[in-house]
Design a protein around this motif. Structure first.
Motif, PDB file in Angstrom:
ATOM      1  N   TRP A   9     -64.839  59.683 -21.449  1.00 26.91           N
ATOM      2  CA  TRP A   9     -63.474  59.694 -20.923  1.00 26.91           C
ATOM      3  C   TRP A   9     -63.141  58.333 -20.316  1.00 26.91           C
ATOM      4  CZ3 TRP A   9     -61.816  58.912 -15.898  1.00 26.91           C
ATOM      5  CH2 TRP A   9     -60.470  59.136 -15.666  1.00 26.91           C
ATOM      6  N   TRP A  10     -64.032  57.807 -19.516  1.00 27.53           N
ATOM      7  CA  TRP A  10     -63.798  56.518 -18.863  1.00 27.53           C
ATOM      8  C   TRP A  10     -63.671  55.402 -19.897  1.00 27.53           C
ATOM      9  CZ3 TRP A  10     -61.929  54.651 -14.664  1.00 27.53           C
ATOM     10  CH2 TRP A  10     -62.128  53.308 -14.346  1.00 27.53           C
ATOM     11  N   THR A  11     -64.539  55.400 -20.897  1.00 30.71           N
ATOM     12  CA  THR A  11     -64.505  54.365 -21.927  1.00 30.71           C
ATOM     13  C   THR A  11     -63.181  54.419 -22.686  1.00 30.71           C
ATOM     14  OG1 THR A  11     -66.907  54.444 -22.145  1.00 30.71           O
ATOM     15  CG2 THR A  11     -65.695  53.445 -23.953  1.00 30.71           C
ATOM     16  N   LEU A  12     -62.747  55.607 -23.080  1.00 34.54           N
ATOM     17  CA  LEU A  12     -61.470  55.744 -23.786  1.00 34.54           C
ATOM     18  C   LEU A  12     -60.304  55.301 -22.904  1.00 34.54           C
ATOM     19  CD1 LEU A  12     -62.082  59.130 -25.617  1.00 34.54           C
ATOM     20  CD2 LEU A  12     -62.075  56.836 -26.628  1.00 34.54           C
ATOM     21  N   LYS A  13     -60.371  55.609 -21.624  1.00 36.22           N
ATOM     22  CA  LYS A  13     -59.327  55.187 -20.686  1.00 36.22           C
ATOM     23  C   LYS A  13     -59.291  53.656 -20.592  1.00 36.22           C
ATOM     24  CE  LYS A  13     -57.992  55.873 -15.851  1.00 36.22           C
ATOM     25  NZ  LYS A  13     -56.645  56.366 -15.925  1.00 36.22           N
ATOM     26  N   GLN A  14     -60.447  53.023 -20.611  1.00 36.45           N
ATOM     27  CA  GLN A  14     -60.528  51.565 -20.486  1.00 36.45           C
ATOM     28  C   GLN A  14     -59.923  50.850 -21.701  1.00 36.45           C
ATOM     29  OE1 GLN A  14     -60.803  51.507 -17.227  1.00 36.45           O
ATOM     30  NE2 GLN A  14     -61.975  49.646 -17.467  1.00 36.45           N
ATOM     31  N   LEU A  15     -59.797  51.523 -22.824  1.00 34.36           N
ATOM     32  CA  LEU A  15     -59.158  50.910 -23.987  1.00 34.36           C
ATOM     33  C   LEU A  15     -57.705  50.544 -23.685  1.00 34.36           C
ATOM     34  CD1 LEU A  15     -60.468  53.156 -26.895  1.00 34.36           C
ATOM     35  CD2 LEU A  15     -61.204  50.827 -26.331  1.00 34.36           C
ATOM     36  N   LYS A  16     -57.119  51.171 -22.667  1.00 36.78           N
ATOM     37  CA  LYS A  16     -55.726  50.913 -22.290  1.00 36.78           C
ATOM     38  C   LYS A  16     -55.610  50.128 -20.986  1.00 36.78           C
ATOM     39  CE  LYS A  16     -54.141  54.971 -24.707  1.00 36.78           C
ATOM     40  NZ  LYS A  16     -53.440  56.238 -24.653  1.00 36.78           N
ATOM     41  N   ALA A  17     -56.725  49.601 -20.515  1.00 35.86           N
ATOM     42  CA  ALA A  17     -56.732  48.860 -19.251  1.00 35.86           C
ATOM     43  C   ALA A  17     -55.894  47.589 -19.354  1.00 35.86           C
ATOM     44  CB  ALA A  17     -58.169  48.507 -18.865  1.00 35.86           C
ATOM     45  N   ARG A  18     -55.400  47.133 -18.206  1.00 38.66           N
ATOM     46  CA  ARG A  18     -54.657  45.863 -18.171  1.00 38.66           C
ATOM     47  C   ARG A  18     -55.571  44.681 -18.446  1.00 38.66           C
ATOM     48  NH1 ARG A  18     -49.913  45.589 -13.811  1.00 38.66           N
ATOM     49  NH2 ARG A  18     -49.048  47.665 -14.161  1.00 38.66           N
ATOM     50  N   SER A  19     -56.796  44.794 -18.008  1.00 39.75           N
ATOM     51  CA  SER A  19     -57.752  43.696 -18.144  1.00 39.75           C
ATOM     52  C   SER A  19     -58.272  43.593 -19.582  1.00 39.75           C
ATOM     53  CB  SER A  19     -58.936  43.937 -17.200  1.00 39.75           C
ATOM     54  OG  SER A  19     -60.030  43.134 -17.568  1.00 39.75           O
ATOM     55  N   PRO A  20     -58.093  42.421 -20.198  1.00 35.91           N
ATOM     56  CA  PRO A  20     -58.646  42.236 -21.539  1.00 35.91           C
ATOM     57  C   PRO A  20     -60.160  42.412 -21.568  1.00 35.91           C
ATOM     58  CG  PRO A  20     -57.137  40.460 -20.994  1.00 35.91           C
ATOM     59  CD  PRO A  20     -57.341  41.263 -19.747  1.00 35.91           C
ATOM     60  N   ALA A  21     -60.832  41.979 -20.520  1.00 34.05           N
ATOM     61  CA  ALA A  21     -62.293  42.123 -20.464  1.00 34.05           C
ATOM     62  C   ALA A  21     -62.694  43.596 -20.458  1.00 34.05           C
ATOM     63  CB  ALA A  21     -62.851  41.419 -19.236  1.00 34.05           C
ATOM     64  N   ALA A  22     -61.933  44.427 -19.768  1.00 29.61           N
ATOM     65  CA  ALA A  22     -62.221  45.866 -19.729  1.00 29.61           C
ATOM     66  C   ALA A  22     -61.999  46.488 -21.100  1.00 29.61           C
ATOM     67  CB  ALA A  22     -61.353  46.560 -18.686  1.00 29.61           C
ATOM     68  N   ARG A  23     -60.913  46.094 -21.783  1.00 30.33           N
ATOM     69  CA  ARG A  23     -60.654  46.612 -23.129  1.00 30.33           C
ATOM     70  C   ARG A  23     -61.758  46.189 -24.091  1.00 30.33           C
ATOM     71  NH1 ARG A  23     -55.570  44.545 -21.807  1.00 30.33           N
ATOM     72  NH2 ARG A  23     -55.654  42.965 -23.467  1.00 30.33           N
ATOM     73  N   GLU A  24     -62.152  44.923 -24.005  1.00 31.08           N
ATOM     74  CA  GLU A  24     -63.211  44.414 -24.876  1.00 31.08           C
ATOM     75  C   GLU A  24     -64.518  45.166 -24.633  1.00 31.08           C
ATOM     76  OE1 GLU A  24     -65.667  40.273 -25.726  1.00 31.08           O
ATOM     77  OE2 GLU A  24     -64.018  40.258 -24.286  1.00 31.08           O
ATOM     78  N   GLN A  25     -64.867  45.368 -23.377  1.00 30.32           N
ATOM     79  CA  GLN A  25     -66.101  46.081 -23.038  1.00 30.32           C
ATOM     80  C   GLN A  25     -66.057  47.528 -23.535  1.00 30.32           C
ATOM     81  OE1 GLN A  25     -68.891  44.831 -21.978  1.00 30.32           O
ATOM     82  NE2 GLN A  25     -69.876  46.815 -22.030  1.00 30.32           N
ATOM     83  N   ALA A  26     -64.907  48.162 -23.442  1.00 26.90           N
ATOM     84  CA  ALA A  26     -64.774  49.546 -23.916  1.00 26.90           C
ATOM     85  C   ALA A  26     -65.001  49.621 -25.427  1.00 26.90           C
ATOM     86  CB  ALA A  26     -63.407  50.103 -23.550  1.00 26.90           C
ATOM     87  N   VAL A  27     -64.456  48.670 -26.156  1.00 25.80           N
ATOM     88  CA  VAL A  27     -64.666  48.636 -27.609  1.00 25.80           C
ATOM     89  C   VAL A  27     -66.145  48.450 -27.907  1.00 25.80           C
ATOM     90  CG1 VAL A  27     -64.219  47.338 -29.723  1.00 25.80           C
ATOM     91  CG2 VAL A  27     -62.347  47.817 -28.145  1.00 25.80           C
ATOM     92  N   ARG A  28     -66.781  47.532 -27.204  1.00 31.15           N
ATOM     93  CA  ARG A  28     -68.220  47.290 -27.420  1.00 31.15           C
ATOM     94  C   ARG A  28     -69.040  48.544 -27.123  1.00 31.15           C
ATOM     95  NH1 ARG A  28     -69.294  41.944 -28.251  1.00 31.15           N
ATOM     96  NH2 ARG A  28     -67.666  40.487 -27.607  1.00 31.15           N
ATOM     97  N   LYS A  29     -68.658  49.266 -26.088  1.00 33.29           N
ATOM     98  CA  LYS A  29     -69.372  50.497 -25.726  1.00 33.29           C
ATOM     99  C   LYS A  29     -69.228  51.540 -26.837  1.00 33.29           C
ATOM    100  CE  LYS A  29     -71.667  52.984 -22.787  1.00 33.29           C
ATOM    101  NZ  LYS A  29     -73.082  52.715 -22.595  1.00 33.29           N
ATOM    102  N   LEU A  30     -68.023  51.720 -27.343  1.00 35.02           N
ATOM    103  CA  LEU A  30     -67.823  52.679 -28.430  1.00 35.02           C
ATOM    104  C   LEU A  30     -68.574  52.256 -29.688  1.00 35.02           C
ATOM    105  CD1 LEU A  30     -64.047  53.537 -28.022  1.00 35.02           C
ATOM    106  CD2 LEU A  30     -66.008  55.003 -27.487  1.00 35.02           C
ATOM    107  N   ALA A  31     -68.676  50.960 -29.917  1.00 35.78           N
ATOM    108  CA  ALA A  31     -69.356  50.455 -31.116  1.00 35.78           C
ATOM    109  C   ALA A  31     -70.864  50.658 -31.079  1.00 35.78           C
ATOM    110  CB  ALA A  31     -69.034  48.975 -31.309  1.00 35.78           C
ATOM    111  N   GLU A  32     -71.397  51.027 -29.930  1.00 32.36           N
ATOM    112  CA  GLU A  32     -72.832  51.292 -29.847  1.00 32.36           C
ATOM    113  C   GLU A  32     -73.232  52.454 -30.756  1.00 32.36           C
ATOM    114  OE1 GLU A  32     -73.775  51.830 -25.718  1.00 32.36           O
ATOM    115  OE2 GLU A  32     -73.400  49.720 -25.251  1.00 32.36           O
ATOM    116  N   GLN A  33     -72.285  53.337 -31.044  1.00 33.61           N
ATOM    117  CA  GLN A  33     -72.500  54.427 -31.986  1.00 33.61           C
ATOM    118  C   GLN A  33     -71.441  54.274 -33.075  1.00 33.61           C
ATOM    119  OE1 GLN A  33     -72.822  58.251 -30.187  1.00 33.61           O
ATOM    120  NE2 GLN A  33     -74.294  57.553 -28.688  1.00 33.61           N
TER     121      GLN A  33
END
Length: 108
Positions: free
Chosen positions: A28-52
């Motif tokens: 839930w948190w990772t999906l929420k971070q995809l819409k974060a204002r911070s580009p770094a947070a969005r990038e990190q969320a994508v990387r986290k999802l890409a782990e699988q």
């Protein structure tokens, strides 16, 4: 953390990582971070999802192909490149003409 078993079609989760086991609060948190204002947070969320690298990650990260930040677009291209389905490849092709060289290189 507690892991729960959910069916792959669970609409609250959106997708289910390999084996049907998902850490619901973390997802839930990772999906929420995809819409974060911070580009770094969005990038990190994508990387986290890409782990699988499952086809199910395509839907939540697809809108970020048009992210204003090149680092986020590059992370999305990299994530999609790990997903072994034709749909992911088709989404990457237009980014071969991205204005940012690092995104074009990742898409190549």
């Amino acid at each position: 953390m507690v892991k729960v078993q959910v069916p792959p079609e669970d609409p609250e989760v959106g997708f289910c990582p390999a084996g049907g086991s998902v850490n619901r609060p973390m997802l839930w948190w990772t999906l929420k971070q995809l819409k974060a204002r911070s580009p770094a947070a969005r990038e990190q969320a994508v990387r986290k999802l890409a782990e699988q690298p499952l086809p199910e990650i395509i839907v939540p990260i697809r809108p970020l192909l048009a992210d204003p930040e090149a680092a986020v677009r590059k992370a999305v291209v990299t994530a999609l490149g790990r997903v072994d389905v034709e749909e992911a490849t088709v989404l990457i092709v237009p980014l071969l003409r991205d204005p940012a060289p690092e995104v074009r290189i990742a898409a190549a």
